[in-house]
Design an enzyme around this catalytic site. Sequence first.
Site, PDB file in Angstrom:
ATOM      1  N   ILE A  38     -17.793  54.111  96.203  1.00  6.15           N
ATOM      2  CA  ILE A  38     -16.498  54.583  95.717  1.00  6.15           C
ATOM      3  C   ILE A  38     -15.597  53.365  95.521  1.00  6.15           C
ATOM      4  O   ILE A  38     -15.410  52.558  96.436  1.00  6.15           O
ATOM      5  CB  ILE A  38     -15.853  55.565  96.716  1.00  6.15           C
ATOM      6  CG1 ILE A  38     -16.735  56.805  96.876  1.00  6.15           C
ATOM      7  CG2 ILE A  38     -14.453  55.940  96.252  1.00  6.15           C
ATOM      8  CD1 ILE A  38     -16.915  57.628  95.622  1.00  6.15           C
ATOM      9  N   LYS A  39     -15.045  53.243  94.321  1.00  5.81           N
ATOM     10  CA  LYS A  39     -14.263  52.057  93.971  1.00  5.81           C
ATOM     11  C   LYS A  39     -12.778  52.310  94.247  1.00  5.81           C
ATOM     12  O   LYS A  39     -12.199  53.270  93.742  1.00  5.81           O
ATOM     13  CB  LYS A  39     -14.481  51.746  92.483  1.00  5.81           C
ATOM     14  CG  LYS A  39     -14.588  50.282  92.149  1.00  5.81           C
ATOM     15  CD  LYS A  39     -15.052  50.107  90.711  1.00  5.81           C
ATOM     16  CE  LYS A  39     -15.013  48.651  90.308  1.00  5.81           C
ATOM     17  NZ  LYS A  39     -15.301  48.490  88.876  1.00  5.81           N
ATOM     18  N   VAL A  40     -12.179  51.433  95.050  1.00  3.18           N
ATOM     19  CA  VAL A  40     -10.790  51.588  95.502  1.00  3.18           C
ATOM     20  C   VAL A  40     -10.065  50.261  95.312  1.00  3.18           C
ATOM     21  O   VAL A  40     -10.595  49.212  95.703  1.00  3.18           O
ATOM     22  CB  VAL A  40     -10.740  52.003  96.991  1.00  3.18           C
ATOM     23  CG1 VAL A  40      -9.299  52.099  97.480  1.00  3.18           C
ATOM     24  CG2 VAL A  40     -11.461  53.325  97.206  1.00  3.18           C
ATOM     25  N   THR A  43     -18.632  50.310  87.121  1.00  2.00           N
ATOM     26  CA  THR A  43     -17.917  51.002  86.052  1.00  2.00           C
ATOM     27  C   THR A  43     -16.422  50.924  86.331  1.00  2.00           C
ATOM     28  O   THR A  43     -15.997  50.621  87.436  1.00  2.00           O
ATOM     29  CB  THR A  43     -18.326  52.482  85.971  1.00  2.00           C
ATOM     30  OG1 THR A  43     -17.836  53.171  87.130  1.00  2.00           O
ATOM     31  CG2 THR A  43     -19.842  52.655  85.873  1.00  2.00           C
ATOM     32  N   LEU A  67     -18.217  54.069  91.220  1.00  2.00           N
ATOM     33  CA  LEU A  67     -17.380  55.024  90.496  1.00  2.00           C
ATOM     34  C   LEU A  67     -15.975  54.947  91.073  1.00  2.00           C
ATOM     35  O   LEU A  67     -15.778  55.084  92.280  1.00  2.00           O
ATOM     36  CB  LEU A  67     -17.940  56.443  90.636  1.00  2.00           C
ATOM     37  CG  LEU A  67     -17.122  57.565  89.992  1.00  2.00           C
ATOM     38  CD1 LEU A  67     -17.009  57.364  88.480  1.00  2.00           C
ATOM     39  CD2 LEU A  67     -17.743  58.927  90.293  1.00  2.00           C
TER      40      LEU A  67
END
Length: 358
Positions: A138-140, A43, A107
């Site tokens: 966790i998207k970074v 996403t 996310l």
Amino acid sequence: MNPLLQVRAQGQQVWLDNLSRTLLNEGQLAKMIAEDGVDGVTTNPAIFHKAIAGGRYYEDDLAALKQQALDAEARYEGLVIPDVQRACDLLRPTWERSGGNAGYVSLEVSPALAHDAAGTLAAGLRLKQAVARDNLLIKVPATTAGLDAIELLIGRGVSVNVTLMFSLAHVDAVADAYIQGLQRLRQAGGDVRKVMSVASLFLSRVDTLIDKQLEELGGDALALRGKAAVAIAKLAYQRYQERFHGAAFADLRAAGARPQYMLWASTGTKNPAYSDLLYAEPLIGPETVNTLPDATLAALRDHGKVAATLAEDVSAARATFDALNDLGIDMTAAGERLQREGLAQFEDAFAQLLQLTA
């Protein structure tokens, strides 16, 4: 056999680059997991903006959230975290069967934190706790501050999807941050076996930019159009193999640490003159992920030709890179420009998203 299942048989995971309550409530995501072997979901702010702006399943919840004393970002999270949890639960059996190698949902932290390592760390830890699912990534972004945050998050045992990579320089820096994070985790007594990470290399945007530069040059340079992104991906995979199956990762591998899989992102073909599977068919290989928008996933299912292609034509990929360099095209500089532009697009999408929830 369904070509999507053939891709899985080659060792590559297909993830869906989309999530909405329509997909969840009407059963499409469950069907893709069951019939197409979809192994994950990604996403981003643009995806959630489209889902909330156009989705009829959000109206009641958003109205209720607007009655609460929350800021716009908290309301946004109140809408999307339940969707992420539901997607994680649908993919939980995949995660369990694969021993934690597949079955993830991503996310993203707020794009406003892209240059704030401490803020990204805090947001990542908070979102991990809020979602409370083992198969969350966790998207970074792979900014300078993002690299610091990635190392710190991995060092705290948080699984991470690194986004907005556009060059081999990004690939190298991200892999270093991942390995340093694993070393940090191990030194702290943590379990490196429980961490998963993917490194998302964006493809179609590379060709869009480089093709424009080639068209400005004209002549023989035009023969290189549509080749830069696939070349980067093939060379990135070679570096992945050397790094994560070589001596440098041997100690961590022996401790049960996973390699950081390459993920092909931005895989919808933007130039109609090119194959609609330009960023799928040439890039099939083990220990990789391809995250596909709905239309590209449908195209691969409909007429994809599946073979182990990723390790083929590597010399041609190097020749393409050398030719671009000889023409004066700096691929590292192009990657930095594309990362800035990509981040600006996500910041804009996030700002529009917060307007919906304000």
